[in-house]
Design a protein around this motif. Structure first.
Motif, PDB file in Angstrom:
ATOM      1  N   THR A 126       0.666  -1.217   0.039  1.00 21.09           N
ATOM      2  CA  THR A 126      -0.002  -0.510   0.433  1.00 21.09           C
ATOM      3  C   THR A 126       0.563   1.599   0.313  1.00 21.09           C
ATOM      4  O   THR A 126      -0.090   2.352  -0.258  1.00 21.09           O
ATOM      5  CB  THR A 126      -0.566   0.496   1.261  1.00 21.09           C
ATOM      6  OG1 THR A 126       0.061   0.037   2.754  1.00 21.09           O
ATOM      7  CG2 THR A 126      -2.368  -1.320   1.071  1.00 21.09           C
ATOM      8  N   GLU A 127       1.604   0.776   0.117  1.00 20.00           N
ATOM      9  CA  GLU A 127       2.844   2.526  -0.072  1.00 20.00           C
ATOM     10  C   GLU A 127       2.797   3.477  -1.034  1.00 20.00           C
ATOM     11  O   GLU A 127       2.876   4.695  -0.523  1.00 20.00           O
ATOM     12  CB  GLU A 127       4.797   2.050   0.142  1.00 20.00           C
ATOM     13  CG  GLU A 127       5.420   3.010   0.392  1.00 20.00           C
ATOM     14  CD  GLU A 127       6.830   3.000   0.409  1.00 20.00           C
ATOM     15  OE1 GLU A 127       7.497   1.686  -0.444  1.00 20.00           O
ATOM     16  OE2 GLU A 127       7.687   3.956   0.469  1.00 20.00           O
ATOM     17  N   GLU A 128       3.016   3.337  -2.170  1.00 18.69           N
ATOM     18  CA  GLU A 128       2.611   3.549  -2.936  1.00 18.69           C
ATOM     19  C   GLU A 128       1.353   4.198  -3.207  1.00 18.69           C
ATOM     20  O   GLU A 128       0.720   5.655  -3.283  1.00 18.69           O
ATOM     21  CB  GLU A 128       2.573   2.810  -4.359  1.00 18.69           C
ATOM     22  CG  GLU A 128       3.074   4.296  -5.586  1.00 18.69           C
ATOM     23  CD  GLU A 128       3.142   3.454  -7.335  1.00 18.69           C
ATOM     24  OE1 GLU A 128       3.298   2.186  -6.813  1.00 18.69           O
ATOM     25  OE2 GLU A 128       3.174   3.642  -8.190  1.00 18.69           O
ATOM     26  N   SER A 129      -0.077   3.622  -3.071  1.00 16.30           N
ATOM     27  CA  SER A 129      -1.213   4.500  -2.679  1.00 16.30           C
ATOM     28  C   SER A 129      -1.318   5.135  -1.760  1.00 16.30           C
ATOM     29  O   SER A 129      -2.275   6.949  -1.901  1.00 16.30           O
ATOM     30  CB  SER A 129      -2.431   2.995  -2.725  1.00 16.30           C
ATOM     31  OG  SER A 129      -2.147   2.626  -3.313  1.00 16.30           O
ATOM     32  N   LEU A 130      -0.784   4.964  -0.539  1.00 15.29           N
ATOM     33  CA  LEU A 130      -0.189   5.680   0.914  1.00 15.29           C
ATOM     34  C   LEU A 130       0.424   7.474  -0.040  1.00 15.29           C
ATOM     35  O   LEU A 130      -0.071   8.389   0.956  1.00 15.29           O
ATOM     36  CB  LEU A 130      -0.050   5.038   1.709  1.00 15.29           C
ATOM     37  CG  LEU A 130      -0.857   4.327   2.655  1.00 15.29           C
ATOM     38  CD1 LEU A 130      -0.510   3.465   3.282  1.00 15.29           C
ATOM     39  CD2 LEU A 130      -2.563   4.813   3.150  1.00 15.29           C
ATOM     40  N   LEU A 131       0.728   7.119  -0.428  1.00 16.57           N
ATOM     41  CA  LEU A 131       1.615   8.348  -0.416  1.00 16.57           C
ATOM     42  C   LEU A 131       0.830   9.434  -1.247  1.00 16.57           C
ATOM     43  O   LEU A 131       0.642  10.696  -0.845  1.00 16.57           O
ATOM     44  CB  LEU A 131       3.168   7.511  -2.137  1.00 16.57           C
ATOM     45  CG  LEU A 131       4.183   9.070  -2.056  1.00 16.57           C
ATOM     46  CD1 LEU A 131       4.210   9.887  -0.735  1.00 16.57           C
ATOM     47  CD2 LEU A 131       5.345   8.336  -3.084  1.00 16.57           C
ATOM     48  N   GLU A 132       0.243   8.214  -2.658  1.00 16.99           N
ATOM     49  CA  GLU A 132      -0.728   9.240  -3.418  1.00 16.99           C
ATOM     50  C   GLU A 132      -1.522   9.396  -2.425  1.00 16.99           C
ATOM     51  O   GLU A 132      -1.392  11.231  -2.676  1.00 16.99           O
ATOM     52  CB  GLU A 132      -1.390   8.178  -4.519  1.00 16.99           C
ATOM     53  CG  GLU A 132      -2.280   8.796  -5.143  1.00 16.99           C
ATOM     54  CD  GLU A 132      -1.185   9.782  -6.587  1.00 16.99           C
ATOM     55  OE1 GLU A 132      -0.225   9.401  -6.488  1.00 16.99           O
ATOM     56  OE2 GLU A 132      -1.998   9.984  -7.549  1.00 16.99           O
ATOM     57  N   LEU A 133      -2.236   9.360  -1.588  1.00 18.67           N
ATOM     58  CA  LEU A 133      -3.298  10.491  -0.807  1.00 18.67           C
ATOM     59  C   LEU A 133      -2.443  10.792   0.322  1.00 18.67           C
ATOM     60  O   LEU A 133      -3.049  12.286   0.585  1.00 18.67           O
ATOM     61  CB  LEU A 133      -4.443   8.560  -0.061  1.00 18.67           C
ATOM     62  CG  LEU A 133      -4.571   7.881  -0.908  1.00 18.67           C
ATOM     63  CD1 LEU A 133      -5.357   6.836  -0.025  1.00 18.67           C
ATOM     64  CD2 LEU A 133      -5.813   8.983  -1.215  1.00 18.67           C
ATOM     65  N   ALA A 134      -1.424  10.457   0.674  1.00 18.82           N
ATOM     66  CA  ALA A 134      -0.850  11.625   1.802  1.00 18.82           C
ATOM     67  C   ALA A 134      -0.428  12.798   0.788  1.00 18.82           C
ATOM     68  O   ALA A 134      -0.243  13.956   1.690  1.00 18.82           O
ATOM     69  CB  ALA A 134       0.067  11.057   2.306  1.00 18.82           C
ATOM     70  N   ARG A 135      -0.014  12.754  -0.157  1.00 13.85           N
ATOM     71  CA  ARG A 135      -0.074  14.012  -0.702  1.00 13.85           C
ATOM     72  C   ARG A 135      -0.741  14.700  -1.338  1.00 13.85           C
ATOM     73  O   ARG A 135      -0.802  16.762  -1.619  1.00 13.85           O
ATOM     74  CB  ARG A 135       0.466  13.982  -2.802  1.00 13.85           C
ATOM     75  CG  ARG A 135       2.139  13.322  -2.272  1.00 13.85           C
ATOM     76  CD  ARG A 135       3.092  12.574  -2.994  1.00 13.85           C
ATOM     77  NE  ARG A 135       4.779  12.999  -3.695  1.00 13.85           N
ATOM     78  CZ  ARG A 135       5.267  12.456  -4.107  1.00 13.85           C
ATOM     79  NH1 ARG A 135       4.524  11.526  -4.999  1.00 13.85           N
ATOM     80  NH2 ARG A 135       7.147  11.962  -4.121  1.00 13.85           N
ATOM     81  N   HIS A 136      -2.100  13.965  -1.868  1.00 11.73           N
ATOM     82  CA  HIS A 136      -3.074  15.299  -1.721  1.00 11.73           C
ATOM     83  C   HIS A 136      -3.973  15.335  -0.324  1.00 11.73           C
ATOM     84  O   HIS A 136      -4.800  16.798  -0.727  1.00 11.73           O
ATOM     85  CB  HIS A 136      -4.498  13.721  -2.807  1.00 11.73           C
ATOM     86  CG  HIS A 136      -3.438  14.041  -4.331  1.00 11.73           C
ATOM     87  ND1 HIS A 136      -2.771  12.959  -4.863  1.00 11.73           N
ATOM     88  CD2 HIS A 136      -4.376  14.386  -4.827  1.00 11.73           C
ATOM     89  CE1 HIS A 136      -2.735  12.887  -5.954  1.00 11.73           C
ATOM     90  NE2 HIS A 136      -3.453  14.247  -6.192  1.00 11.73           N
ATOM     91  N   ALA A 137      -3.976  14.455   0.610  1.00 13.26           N
ATOM     92  CA  ALA A 137      -5.030  15.092   1.875  1.00 13.26           C
ATOM     93  C   ALA A 137      -4.280  16.314   2.258  1.00 13.26           C
ATOM     94  O   ALA A 137      -2.640  16.535   2.289  1.00 13.26           O
ATOM     95  CB  ALA A 137      -5.427  13.876   2.324  1.00 13.26           C
ATOM     96  N   THR A 138      -5.179  17.042   3.079  1.00 13.11           N
ATOM     97  CA  THR A 138      -4.585  17.935   3.969  1.00 13.11           C
ATOM     98  C   THR A 138      -3.924  17.196   5.295  1.00 13.11           C
ATOM     99  O   THR A 138      -4.547  16.019   5.109  1.00 13.11           O
ATOM    100  CB  THR A 138      -5.622  19.259   4.308  1.00 13.11           C
ATOM    101  OG1 THR A 138      -6.572  18.373   5.592  1.00 13.11           O
ATOM    102  CG2 THR A 138      -6.503  19.887   3.244  1.00 13.11           C
ATOM    103  N   GLY A 139      -2.982  17.553   6.048  1.00 17.33           N
ATOM    104  CA  GLY A 139      -2.904  16.812   7.175  1.00 17.33           C
ATOM    105  C   GLY A 139      -4.020  16.514   8.199  1.00 17.33           C
ATOM    106  O   GLY A 139      -4.020  15.403   8.559  1.00 17.33           O
ATOM    107  N   ALA A 140      -5.025  17.455   8.308  1.00  9.57           N
ATOM    108  CA  ALA A 140      -6.527  16.647   9.270  1.00  9.57           C
ATOM    109  C   ALA A 140      -6.948  15.409   8.515  1.00  9.57           C
ATOM    110  O   ALA A 140      -7.374  14.590   8.839  1.00  9.57           O
ATOM    111  CB  ALA A 140      -7.510  17.503   9.485  1.00  9.57           C
TER     112      ALA A 140
END
Ligand SMILES: [Zn+2]
Ligand SMILES: [Zn+2]
Length: 431
Positions: A119-133
């Motif tokens: 899931t690392e690549e998917s989580l990285l993608e989400l982490a880049r798009h999402a705000t911290g909250a």
């Protein structure tokens, strides 16, 4: 090990008060990216030190204790740093983005709780798009799903408790822990009791979420003892406003609450915006027929709006409850009560776009366009294409944009994002 691109920003002038707000913002954001990149570099050193048990040389109990001793870091934070540092060794993509200042420590701390090779690549993608909250919330939701597939449910049940203790001032302190489904039950009961609790407050006094919950808790207790269900539904409480029709349409006349204080014309327009609230409209002191020129939003339209917007649409806002339907073009000025003329806003942001001097309109293609008081557009999204794959890390510069979420302001469908992660986890390694 990744190569770390850490280029210190030009040394700041010593006096922040001499800066314009734009300069302050730019420097704060650029420094945040610098700090993220530096934290990555520092954690990789910590990981190496921990791996070689450098701390044991000093007779301390753990690397966290060593950090507390030598780097002045609290034990809880120290343990978390060591946990993140160890995980960086297993997650090269996240390590690279962190080292480039694109992910904050806060985001890396969140994703390293749940990331696996699959899931690392998917989580990285989400982490880049999402705000911290948003990312915190997403990771919580995902880890709940992961726990639900293991013996986690039984453990959660065994950890349940409720403690009640009387404080010196006579108040009751409550702390506890409930398994998921019972927690959801309690939350639903508190939410159902909240409109009633809010309605009992003085108009204009806004209670914090904690205060509202406390009131709702008392309401739940009262109705349990009375054998009654607390009032359901999310209808706004009824407020009667007297306002001249011309004032409501944009004029400068007077308005006042029924048997209450005078309110600003723009406040009357805000209260009338989600128009179940408007009751009496007068011209020259004579009431027009009740219901004329009012706009009640039909339940079906309200449901459609709720499902389209999900929460408050103001960029970066995370509110999903107590939302108002704002007419982009006010109905009193001829705007229609239609989905494309409505936008969901929390009470704070609804106030901002009325009395606060902010504005919201539709830009080209119908996308929402929010503006600050000074007319500057508030970025919503659309930065993704420009930012994906920008070449090797070593060529990238750390600047004010480096660590900004790619999609700040877009509502995040947490359910869908968690589903996506779960499907990636099931599908196996991505590389
Ligand atoms: Zn409004
Ligand atoms: Zn909001």
């Amino acid at each position: 090990m990744c190569s770390l691109a850490f280029s210190p920003s030009p040394s700041p002038s010593p006096d922040p008060s001499a800066r314009s707000l734009e300069e302050l913002e730019r420097e704060i954001c650029a420094a945040a990216a610098d700090i993220a990149a530096a934290t990555c570099r520092w954690l990789l050193l910590v990981a190496e030190f921990d791996e070689r048990r450098g701390w044991a040389e000093w007779g301390v109990r753990s690397c966290a204790h060593w950090l507390s001793w030598r780097c002045s870091i609290g034990l809880v934070a120290g343990r978390e740093h060591v946990r993140v540092a160890r995980r960086l060794g297993e997650l090269p993509l996240i390590r690279e983005a962190f080292g480039a200042g694109e992910l904050s420590y806060s985001k890396v701390r969140a994703v390293t709780r749940v990331a696996a090779a699959e899931t690392e690549e998917s989580l990285l993608e989400l982490a880049r798009h999402a705000t911290g909250a948003q990312l915190d919330k997403l990771v919580r939701g995902y880890s709940t799903c992961l726990a639900a597939t293991t013996a986690g449910a039984q453990v959660a049940y065994e950890r349940r408790y409720l403690s009640l203790s009387w404080e010196e001032d006579g108040s009751l302190r409550i702390a506890g822990r409930l398994p998921a489904e019972e927690g959801a039950l309690l939350q639903a009961a508190l939410e159902a009791a909240q409109p009633a609790a809010v309605a009992t407050q003085e108009p204009g006094l806004s209670a914090s979420i904690g205060e509202r919950r406390a009131d709702a808790m008392a309401t739940v207790a009262r109705s349990a003892l009375a054998g009654a269900q607390p009032r359901r539904g999310g209808d706004p409480c009824e407020i009667v406003v007297h306002v001249d029709a011309d004032t409501l349409a944009g004029g400068d006349g007077a308005a006042h609450l029924d048997d209450g204080p005078a309110i600003a014309p723009e406040t009357a327009r805000r209260l009338g915006c989600d128009a179940a609230l408007v009751r009496v409209i007068e011209r020259d002191g004579q009431p027009l027929s009740v219901g004329r020129r009012t706009r009640t939003i039909p339940p079906a339209l309200r449901r459609a709006l709720r499902s389209r917007d999900g929460g408050c649409r103001f960029p970066g806002c995370t509110h999903r409850r107590f939302l108002h339907a704002h007419h982009i073009h006010h109905w009193a000025r001829g705007g229609e009560t239609r989905l494309d003329n409505l936008v969901q806003l929390c009470s704070h942001h609804h106030r901002l776009v009325h009395e606060g001097g902010f504005s919201v309109g539709r830009g080209p293609g119908g996308s929402l366009a929010f503006r600050r008081r000074d007319g500057v557009a508030i970025p919503m999204a659309g930065r993704c294409e420009a930012r994906v794959r920008r070449g090797p890390v070593s060529d990238r510069r750390v600047d004010a944009e480096t660590c900004r979420p790619w999609s700040a302001g877009d509502p995040l469908d947490y359910g869908m994002a968690v589903e996506w992660l779960l499907s990636r986890a099931r599908a196996g390694p991505e590389r």
